[in-house]
Design an enzyme around this catalytic site. Structure first.
Site, mmCIF file in Angstrom:
data_model
loop_
_atom_site.group_PDB
_atom_site.id
_atom_site.type_symbol
_atom_site.label_atom_id
_atom_site.label_comp_id
_atom_site.label_asym_id
_atom_site.label_seq_id
_atom_site.Cartn_x
_atom_site.Cartn_y
_atom_site.Cartn_z
ATOM 1 N N ARG A 1 -5.747 5.907 -7.391
ATOM 2 C CA ARG A 1 -5.476 7.166 -7.348
ATOM 3 C C ARG A 1 -5.466 7.955 -8.875
ATOM 4 O O ARG A 1 -6.075 8.905 -9.084
ATOM 5 C CB ARG A 1 -4.179 7.552 -6.690
ATOM 6 C CG ARG A 1 -4.231 7.289 -5.234
ATOM 7 C CD ARG A 1 -2.655 7.101 -4.646
ATOM 8 N NE ARG A 1 -2.221 8.538 -4.470
ATOM 9 C CZ ARG A 1 -0.960 8.711 -4.232
ATOM 10 N NH1 ARG A 1 -0.157 7.663 -3.872
ATOM 11 N NH2 ARG A 1 -0.659 9.934 -4.235
ATOM 12 N N LEU B 1 0.757 -1.088 -0.087
ATOM 13 C CA LEU B 1 -0.109 -0.054 -0.104
ATOM 14 C C LEU B 1 0.881 1.284 0.064
ATOM 15 O O LEU B 1 1.889 1.182 0.597
ATOM 16 C CB LEU B 1 -0.848 0.066 1.342
ATOM 17 C CG LEU B 1 -1.766 -1.095 1.417
ATOM 18 C CD1 LEU B 1 -2.675 -0.801 2.751
ATOM 19 C CD2 LEU B 1 -3.010 -1.094 0.412
ATOM 20 N N ASP B 2 0.344 2.304 -0.592
ATOM 21 C CA ASP B 2 1.284 3.666 -0.743
ATOM 22 C C ASP B 2 1.369 4.093 0.776
ATOM 23 O O ASP B 2 0.595 3.765 1.932
ATOM 24 C CB ASP B 2 0.423 4.847 -1.301
ATOM 25 C CG ASP B 2 0.516 4.518 -2.851
ATOM 26 O OD1 ASP B 2 1.035 3.642 -3.207
ATOM 27 O OD2 ASP B 2 -0.617 4.887 -3.540
ATOM 28 N N LYS B 3 2.565 4.951 1.066
ATOM 29 C CA LYS B 3 2.754 5.330 2.363
ATOM 30 C C LYS B 3 1.484 5.825 3.294
ATOM 31 O O LYS B 3 1.183 5.620 4.445
ATOM 32 C CB LYS B 3 3.753 6.291 2.388
ATOM 33 C CG LYS B 3 4.277 7.125 3.855
ATOM 34 C CD LYS B 3 5.154 8.169 3.565
ATOM 35 C CE LYS B 3 5.305 8.887 4.860
ATOM 36 N NZ LYS B 3 5.924 10.077 4.836
#
Length: 341
Positions: A270, A165-167
């Site tokens: 996104r 997962l993205d930060k």
């Protein structure tokens, strides 16, 4: 102490010695290397990789950049990995820990385990936690935490992490605890048998109940290499990507949507939402507006469904929306009932 700015020691070196430099960390070791005819004309980093094969080329390039390599007869450092070498030259190398070489170490941290058995763990990752060590984040990552949490993680690639997962995205992540489980999970993800569902707060009014399949290829943005984008595969590299988006609640200014991932490209949700005209709130990289009290993109991986990789029993897990996203919904006047998703 910033060792990268210090010149190499000009202390005389005796052939056969392994010497310690008092101005460098205690873990440092000096090596002297004599370049042979086959090294003539080769890049400095390639020569080091050939003569010190027990270390990765990436690590050796870091040593060069940090001023740890030079000619044996000079105090100045050689800082360009691409510098061409000559046969007969003699190099001295300071082998010492770098940020990257120390990245894969256990670091105790509070991790929210929502499921655990002998072969599988599921973590609820908070926003702000980086998954893997990388430039700028060589420590304090989920991988470091897993190494401290589970002794078996050290024997697995990436400590058992099979997706990321993205930060600044929160939510559920699968982590293998055995090699057989890891291999099975990788195969399941590749076969799209692991169902990953997200909740997102977007700008604009996405009609409640409207379902849209977004099937647009995603690749590196040719105009901004820090971003991903929907790309034309005939002109730019990229991969096919498929996201299903359903409206759950809406006002004229913002909406809560459910996203089903069918592929797992970098920044896929996104990019797809921004391309459709509904960027995530708080996602400045893709045009999302800021919202007071929200310090990250409004995206949460709330549900995972799969067949258990070892037992094949159905497994479905859910993580509630974290407080910052619940507060954002309240601010925006959006209602959410997790039982209806």
């Amino acid at each position: 102490m910033n060792h990268a700015k210090q010149p190499l020691s000009d202390k005389p070196w005796v052939p056969g010695d392994v010497e310690e430099n008092e101005d460098s960390p205690a873990e440092s070791e000096w090596r002297k290397l004599l370049l042979l005819p086959e090294h003539h004309g080769e890049r400095l980093d390639r020569v080091l990789a050939a003569l010190i094969p027990e270390f990765s080329r990436s690590y050796l390039q870091q040593l060069i950049e940090e001023g740890c390599v030079g000619f044996s007869t000079e105090a100045r450092a050689l800082t360009k990995p691409s510098l061409r070498m000559k046969a007969g030259q003699s190099l001295k190398v300071e082998l010492r820990p770098t940020a990257q070489s120390q990245a894969f170490v256990p670091q105790a941290m509070a991790l929210d385990t929502v499921y655990c058995d002998p072969s599988l763990r599921v973590i609820h990752k908070p926003a702000g936690l980086v998954v893997h060590p990388a430039p700028g984040h060589w420590s304090g990552t989920l991988l470091n935490g897993l190494l401290a949490l589970d002794a078996a993680a050290a024997s697995l690639p990436r400590a058992g992490i099979v997706h990321r997962l993205d930060k600044d995205t929160s939510g559920l992540m699968l982590v293998a605890r055995t090699r057989s489980c890891m291999d099975a999970l990788v195969a399941q993800i590749a076969a799209r048998e692991v169902h990953r569902e997200y909740l997102a707060i977007v700008q604009g009014a996405w009609p409640v109940g409207q379902v849209k399949d977004i099937e647009e290829p995603v690749g590196r943005d040719p105009r901004n290499r820090l971003r991903m984008a929907v790309v034309d595969l005939a002109r730019h590299p990229g991969k096919t990507a498929h996201t299903t988006v359903t409206g759950l609640a809406a006002t004229p200014q913002a909406s809560l949507v459910h996203c089903q991932l069918h592929t797992g490209r970098t920044h896929q949700i996104r990019v797809h939402l921004a391309h459709s005209g509904f960027p995530l709130l708080g996602d400045g990289l893709y045009g999302g507006k800021d919202l007071p009290g929200l310090s990250r993109q409004a995206l949460h991986a709330f549900r995972l469904s799969l067949a258990h990789p070892q037992t094949q029993a159905p497994l479905s897990l859910q993580a509630p929306l974290p407080p910052d996203l619940m507060a954002a919904l309240a601010t925006l006047g959006l209602r959410y009932n997790e039982k209806t998703v």
